[in-house]
Design a protein around this motif. Structure first.
Motif, short mmCIF file in Angstrom:
data_model
loop_
_atom_site.label_atom_id
_atom_site.label_comp_id
_atom_site.label_asym_id
_atom_site.label_seq_id
_atom_site.Cartn_x
_atom_site.Cartn_y
_atom_site.Cartn_z
N ALA A 42 -4.84 0.24 -8.35
CA ALA A 42 -4.32 1.35 -8.24
C ALA A 42 -3.31 0.57 -6.34
N MET A 93 -6.35 5.42 0.93
CA MET A 93 -5.63 5.62 -0.22
C MET A 93 -5.45 7.73 -0.62
N VAL A 126 -0.38 7.61 -9.58
CA VAL A 126 -1.03 6.75 -9.14
C VAL A 126 -2.07 6.56 -8.13
N ALA A 127 -1.90 6.97 -7.11
CA ALA A 127 -2.44 7.73 -5.75
C ALA A 127 -3.02 9.73 -6.40
N ALA A 177 -6.26 7.67 -9.12
CA ALA A 177 -7.58 7.00 -7.83
C ALA A 177 -8.13 7.74 -7.36
N LEU A 210 -10.52 -1.94 -9.75
CA LEU A 210 -9.97 -0.43 -9.85
C LEU A 210 -9.58 -0.32 -8.89
N SER A 211 -9.69 -0.24 -7.29
CA SER A 211 -9.39 0.36 -6.63
C SER A 211 -7.72 -0.26 -5.97
N SER A 257 -0.83 1.12 1.61
CA SER A 257 -1.13 0.79 0.11
C SER A 257 -1.75 -0.52 0.81
#
Length: 152
Positions: free
Chosen positions: A125, A49, A19-20, A23, A121-122, A75
């Motif tokens: 994530a 991120m 995921v990271a 992103a 989206l950020s 996070s």
């Protein structure tokens, strides 16, 4: 050799790293590939991120579920910044303070008919990474290796 107990931890850490990584690659594509100039809040989200790729990747290779102690503050901080960024994008009148490359609402790159934007989206994530980190906390607590909550 790893024991059977480390398989779920490795899976969560691998998912967190994936995921990271997506992103991070996405943010680089938006700025370098499409030429969109990141606003100030975008930079803060990138700062929070990008290290998660390295922390998650190393922890996955070494099967270190205790990495949540590093992942969760990054996070959750990113989640807060991203939520604020979404708020500013939804209410453009409030976006006067975000100025690098224009206001936060200036760059509208909507996907799926405007449902997904870069700040959303950020947010997604950071939410996924936070949930995966909380899964690590739970697994560590169940295995007797530490607290069942990061606040204990």
């Amino acid at each position: 050799m790893t024991d059977a107990r480390s398989a779920p931890e490795r899976d969560l850490l691998a998912a967190l790293t994936l995921v990271a990584s997506v992103a991070t690659a996405g943010s680089l594509y938006f700025s370098l590939g499409l030429g969109l100039v990141p606003c100030e809040l975008c930079w803060y989200q990138r700062i929070l991120m990008y290290p998660l790729v390295v922390v998650g990747g190393v922890a996955a290779v070494e099967a270190r579920p205790g990495a949540w102690r590093t992942v969760l503050p990054l996070s959750l901080g990113g989640l807060a910044v991203a939520a604020y960024h979404v708020y500013l994008q939804v209410t453009p009148a409030a976006a006067g303070s975000c100025s690098i490359g224009g206001g936060c609402a200036a760059v509208q790159y909507p996907m799926l008919g405007g449902l997904l934007t870069i700040p959303r989206l950020s947010l997604l994530a950071f939410l996924l990474v936070s949930l995966l980190a909380l899964g690590l906390v739970r697994l560590e607590g169940e295995s007797g290796g530490g607290p069942t909550s990061p606040w204990q």
